[in-house]
Design a protein around this motif. Sequence first.
Motif, PDB file in Angstrom:
ATOM      1  N   ASP A 109      18.788  29.115  40.554  1.00 28.78           N
ATOM      2  CA  ASP A 109      18.083  27.828  40.007  1.00 28.78           C
ATOM      3  C   ASP A 109      16.646  27.833  39.872  1.00 28.78           C
ATOM      4  OD1 ASP A 109      20.710  26.377  39.834  1.00 28.78           O
ATOM      5  OD2 ASP A 109      20.450  25.615  41.742  1.00 28.78           O
ATOM      6  N   ARG A 110      15.834  28.458  40.914  1.00 29.86           N
ATOM      7  CA  ARG A 110      14.482  28.371  40.744  1.00 29.86           C
ATOM      8  C   ARG A 110      14.070  29.196  39.880  1.00 29.86           C
ATOM      9  NH1 ARG A 110      13.433  30.008  46.015  1.00 29.86           N
ATOM     10  NH2 ARG A 110      13.894  27.733  46.898  1.00 29.86           N
ATOM     11  N   ILE A 111      14.627  30.382  39.628  1.00 34.90           N
ATOM     12  CA  ILE A 111      14.342  31.538  38.604  1.00 34.90           C
ATOM     13  C   ILE A 111      14.593  31.080  37.383  1.00 34.90           C
ATOM     14  CG2 ILE A 111      14.696  33.636  37.666  1.00 34.90           C
ATOM     15  CD1 ILE A 111      15.087  34.415  40.708  1.00 34.90           C
ATOM     16  N   ALA A 112      15.622  30.262  37.015  1.00 34.04           N
ATOM     17  CA  ALA A 112      16.017  29.888  35.622  1.00 34.04           C
ATOM     18  C   ALA A 112      14.962  28.843  35.456  1.00 34.04           C
ATOM     19  CB  ALA A 112      17.347  29.319  35.705  1.00 34.04           C
ATOM     20  N   ASP A 113      14.728  27.912  36.191  1.00 34.67           N
ATOM     21  CA  ASP A 113      13.774  26.781  36.071  1.00 34.67           C
ATOM     22  C   ASP A 113      12.298  27.302  35.674  1.00 34.67           C
ATOM     23  OD1 ASP A 113      15.319  24.970  36.457  1.00 34.67           O
ATOM     24  OD2 ASP A 113      15.023  24.411  38.576  1.00 34.67           O
ATOM     25  N   ILE A 114      11.969  28.250  36.287  1.00 34.16           N
ATOM     26  CA  ILE A 114      10.436  28.972  36.302  1.00 34.16           C
ATOM     27  C   ILE A 114      10.632  29.707  34.655  1.00 34.16           C
ATOM     28  CG2 ILE A 114       9.086  30.549  36.784  1.00 34.16           C
ATOM     29  CD1 ILE A 114       9.794  30.014  39.592  1.00 34.16           C
ATOM     30  N   LEU A 115      11.431  30.425  34.358  1.00 31.21           N
ATOM     31  CA  LEU A 115      11.728  31.060  33.100  1.00 31.21           C
ATOM     32  C   LEU A 115      11.686  30.125  31.937  1.00 31.21           C
ATOM     33  CD1 LEU A 115      14.283  34.140  33.716  1.00 31.21           C
ATOM     34  CD2 LEU A 115      11.781  34.133  33.427  1.00 31.21           C
ATOM     35  N   LEU A 116      12.525  28.808  32.259  1.00 29.98           N
ATOM     36  CA  LEU A 116      12.565  28.044  30.988  1.00 29.98           C
ATOM     37  C   LEU A 116      11.141  27.364  30.912  1.00 29.98           C
ATOM     38  CD1 LEU A 116      15.990  26.424  31.754  1.00 29.98           C
ATOM     39  CD2 LEU A 116      15.303  27.773  29.697  1.00 29.98           C
ATOM     40  N   SER A 117      10.401  27.009  32.151  1.00 32.64           N
ATOM     41  CA  SER A 117       9.137  26.405  31.842  1.00 32.64           C
ATOM     42  C   SER A 117       8.099  27.387  31.217  1.00 32.64           C
ATOM     43  CB  SER A 117       8.736  26.105  33.106  1.00 32.64           C
ATOM     44  OG  SER A 117       8.362  27.015  33.833  1.00 32.64           O
ATOM     45  N   GLN A 118       8.353  28.584  31.118  1.00 31.21           N
ATOM     46  CA  GLN A 118       7.307  29.662  30.680  1.00 31.21           C
ATOM     47  C   GLN A 118       7.933  29.892  29.093  1.00 31.21           C
ATOM     48  OE1 GLN A 118       7.840  32.863  33.054  1.00 31.21           O
ATOM     49  NE2 GLN A 118       6.297  32.364  34.648  1.00 31.21           N
ATOM     50  N   ASP A 119       9.196  29.435  28.507  1.00 31.98           N
ATOM     51  CA  ASP A 119       9.434  29.670  27.497  1.00 31.98           C
ATOM     52  C   ASP A 119       8.395  29.247  26.101  1.00 31.98           C
ATOM     53  OD1 ASP A 119      12.787  28.746  25.794  1.00 31.98           O
ATOM     54  OD2 ASP A 119      11.326  30.555  25.751  1.00 31.98           O
TER      55      ASP A 119
END
Length: 140
Positions: A109-119
């Motif tokens: 969850d944490r990694i997905a949130d970070i990746l999506l915020s960097q998109d």
Amino acid sequence: MNIKKAMNDTQDPSLHIAPEMMKAFLSEMQIYRAALKEVKTKLENLDDNFHVHYDYNPIHHIDTRLKSPVSIVNKLHKKEKEVTLENMREFINDIAGVRVICNYLEDLDRIADILLSQDEPEESRFSALLEDMLIELGLD
């Protein structure tokens, strides 16, 4: 990948690809290969950042894979589609893949949130694919 080797990867003569089409496929595959490297590098940097700042590595393992041109042709034949780059892009959605193994679901969850915020805007397809993955896992 060597064009001759890729063309001879199969024993089925109906799956052989014309040299000019094979060259176009291999050129297209380079774009997917570069995208895989970029995503893997982002994930590795993210994991390193967690290690430096939190003394913790949320990512246990990262695997990447790229379908071979022959495998793509096989899949297009199974779908009864003509072998073209356009059909490859439209009808095959698993040409490239990244598997991230985390020790805990919360880490994913944490990694997905970070990746999506960097998109970035030009990476909106990556964002959409990641969101699809999270929905399939029940993490939306």
